[in-house]
Design a protein around this motif. Structure first.
Motif, PDB file in Angstrom:
ATOM      1  N   LEU A  77       0.838  -1.192   0.000  1.00 52.21           N
ATOM      2  CA  LEU A  77       0.000   0.000   0.000  1.00 52.21           C
ATOM      3  C   LEU A  77       0.876   1.245   0.000  1.00 52.21           C
ATOM      4  CD1 LEU A  77      -2.905   0.913   0.035  1.00 52.21           C
ATOM      5  CD2 LEU A  77      -2.861   0.851   2.509  1.00 52.21           C
ATOM      6  N   LYS A  78       0.939   1.927  -1.139  1.00 51.54           N
ATOM      7  CA  LYS A  78       1.746   3.143  -1.296  1.00 51.54           C
ATOM      8  C   LYS A  78       0.916   4.189  -2.032  1.00 51.54           C
ATOM      9  CE  LYS A  78       5.303   1.170   0.435  1.00 51.54           C
ATOM     10  NZ  LYS A  78       5.505   1.451   1.839  1.00 51.54           N
ATOM     11  N   LEU A  79       1.532   5.357  -2.192  1.00 49.16           N
ATOM     12  CA  LEU A  79       0.877   6.391  -2.994  1.00 49.16           C
ATOM     13  C   LEU A  79       0.699   5.851  -4.418  1.00 49.16           C
ATOM     14  CD1 LEU A  79      -0.060   9.361  -3.296  1.00 49.16           C
ATOM     15  CD2 LEU A  79       2.273   9.911  -3.956  1.00 49.16           C
ATOM     16  N   GLU A  80      -0.478   6.139  -4.990  1.00 52.78           N
ATOM     17  CA  GLU A  80      -0.768   5.572  -6.306  1.00 52.78           C
ATOM     18  C   GLU A  80      -0.968   6.628  -7.368  1.00 52.78           C
ATOM     19  OE1 GLU A  80      -4.025   2.885  -6.127  1.00 52.78           O
ATOM     20  OE2 GLU A  80      -2.786   1.251  -5.409  1.00 52.78           O
ATOM     21  N   ILE A  81      -0.388   6.366  -8.524  1.00 49.26           N
ATOM     22  CA  ILE A  81      -0.640   7.209  -9.692  1.00 49.26           C
ATOM     23  C   ILE A  81      -1.362   6.352 -10.713  1.00 49.26           C
ATOM     24  CG2 ILE A  81       0.389   8.561 -11.543  1.00 49.26           C
ATOM     25  CD1 ILE A  81       2.715   9.155  -9.910  1.00 49.26           C
ATOM     26  N   GLN A  82      -2.456   6.874 -11.232  1.00 45.32           N
ATOM     27  CA  GLN A  82      -3.173   6.161 -12.289  1.00 45.32           C
ATOM     28  C   GLN A  82      -2.992   6.929 -13.589  1.00 45.32           C
ATOM     29  OE1 GLN A  82      -6.953   6.153 -10.398  1.00 45.32           O
ATOM     30  NE2 GLN A  82      -6.546   4.286  -9.250  1.00 45.32           N
ATOM     31  N   ASP A  91      -3.458   9.776  -6.238  1.00 48.12           N
ATOM     32  CA  ASP A  91      -4.199   9.561  -4.999  1.00 48.12           C
ATOM     33  C   ASP A  91      -5.672   9.965  -5.135  1.00 48.12           C
ATOM     34  OD1 ASP A  91      -4.099   8.523  -2.502  1.00 48.12           O
ATOM     35  OD2 ASP A  91      -3.515  10.375  -1.497  1.00 48.12           O
ATOM     36  N   GLY A  92      -6.229   9.694  -6.290  1.00 46.36           N
ATOM     37  CA  GLY A  92      -7.647   9.996  -6.515  1.00 46.36           C
ATOM     38  C   GLY A  92      -7.930  11.361  -7.100  1.00 46.36           C
ATOM     39  N   ASP A  93      -6.931  12.256  -7.134  1.00 47.17           N
ATOM     40  CA  ASP A  93      -7.144  13.601  -7.674  1.00 47.17           C
ATOM     41  C   ASP A  93      -6.587  13.714  -9.091  1.00 47.17           C
ATOM     42  OD1 ASP A  93      -8.172  14.380  -5.239  1.00 47.17           O
ATOM     43  OD2 ASP A  93      -6.203  15.004  -4.477  1.00 47.17           O
ATOM     44  N   PRO A  94      -7.400  14.117 -10.050  1.00 50.88           N
ATOM     45  CA  PRO A  94      -6.868  14.340 -11.402  1.00 50.88           C
ATOM     46  C   PRO A  94      -5.882  15.514 -11.374  1.00 50.88           C
ATOM     47  CG  PRO A  94      -9.267  14.335 -11.385  1.00 50.88           C
ATOM     48  CD  PRO A  94      -8.834  14.391  -9.966  1.00 50.88           C
TER      49      PRO A  94
END
Lengths: 179, 187
Positions: A77-82, A91-94
């Motif tokens: 579980l780390k910071l995520e970039i999509q 982290d969920g923010d565009p």
């Protein structure tokens, strides 16, 4: 045809039944559970095999399809970039919209670097000191994104101080086919 | 007790029947629990070596390629829109030509990753024989800008199966990569 009399009625009720069935009417019917037990056993074994005590710790976005790989390193579980063909989400923010200009150069993306640095700074303030674990980041990329976009995202991560970049993939078993 | 003239008992012996209902009850409890906690899609990670940016003019490419040359023994898998190569300090070899496949309605470039796996295994064997004191794990995936992400991951996967399990990514302009591979292949 005349209506049946009361005397004929019991005979008519048993009209379609065999004599053997009529004789065994008093016996208790039993269900054969063997085949159902067999099926349940197979089902339980299969489900036990796919049982996960950790649960799913990453949230997969509907807007992207992860590539498949034979890698077996478990996700942390780390910071995520999509990253998909339309937007980069941290982290969920565009954070950045993907357009042709973004795909024309290979350097880091300033807006993304700023966002990642802010996250890093927040972590530093909250925890006081940053460990190697805090410098890890997970990247979820859509299978169709061009390599230049992935490279720019990774480059931005490096510039922001995220030294270890992990690409999230869907695990395929041994000789499993990719679809 | 009444016995037949032969002396044998006429009582019919019936086999004992197992009561399967408790087993069924247990299974009925277990199946919903296991269904809820099962994970049918397992997400794993590929840890990448750090990458650095390049400019549109390709100047960064030269620096990156030069830096790669410092680590002379590290093999490179080179993917262009037409072809795939594997390059080592000993030279560059052709792996396969690019194919085309319709994926989700889009015409996408694909490669023969089994060929890459075979050649990377051979490269790993030769390097390990030539330099037994070194453990070879690093590999660089060098691609052009338009290479699809799934091709990059599949190339990483093929290399990992061959023993090169520490991948790095470099992206360079098509012209720079094609020029470099043409020179390496003596075309």
């Amino acid at each position: 045809m005349s209506a049946p009399t009361k005397r004929h009625l019991p005979l008519l009720l048993g009209y379609n039944k065999s004599k053997a069935a009529i004789r065994g009417r008093g016996k208790k019917a039993e269900l054969t559970l063997t085949s159902m037990i067999d099926m349940f056993t197979i089902l339980v074994v299969f489900l036990l095999q796919s049982f996960s005590s950790e649960g799913q710790i990453v949230t997969l976005s509907d807007a992207l399809t992860l590539p498949q790989s034979h890698s077996e390193n478990p996700v942390k579980l780390k910071l995520e970039i999509q990253v998909n063909s339309m937007v980069i989400v941290v982290d969920g923010d565009p954070v950045v919209a993907v357009n042709q200009d973004l795909l024309s150069t290979g350097n880091s993306i300033p807006a993304l670097v700023a966002r990642l640095r802010a996250h890093m700074e927040y972590n530093r303030r909250v925890r006081g000191i940053l460990t190697e674990e805090d410098m890890m980041i997970n990247i979820q990329g859509d299978i169709a994104v061009p390599a230049i976009l992935l490279q720019r995202v990774m480059s931005s991560c490096s510039e922001a101080g995220f030294m270890t970049q992990n690409l999230e993939v869907i695990k395929v078993e041994g000789g499993g086919n990719r679809s | 007790m009444a016995q037949a003239a032969s002396g044998r008992s006429r009582r019919v012996r019936r086999a004992e029947e197992l009561d399967m209902l408790p087993v069924m009850n247990l299974f009925c409890c277990m199946i919903p629990f296991l269904l809820l906690s099962a994970s049918f899609l397992q997400v794993t990670i590929i840890t990448m070596a750090q990458t650095e940016g390049i400019s549109s003019s390709g100047s960064g490419t030269v620096a990156n390629l030069a830096r790669s040359e410092e680590d002379r023994l590290q093999p490179k898998v080179i993917m262009t829109d037409q072809e795939m190569f594997i390059g080592t300090v000993a030279g560059t070899a052709h792996v396969c030509f690019a194919g085309h496949e319709i994926i989700n309605g889009v015409d996408a470039v694909t490669f023969d990753f089994d060929s890459l796996r075979r050649q990377a295994t051979e490269v790993h064997r030769l390097l390990s024989q030539a330099y037994p004191q070194i453990e070879f794990h690093k590999v660089t995936i060098l691609t052009v800008e338009s290479t699809r992400y799934d091709n990059v991951v599949q190339a990483i996967d093929a290399c990992a199966a061959s023993g090169f399990d520490q991948p790095g990514l470099q992206v360079a302009p098509s012209a720079a990569v094609e020029r470099a591979t043409a020179a390496a292949m003596g075309r």
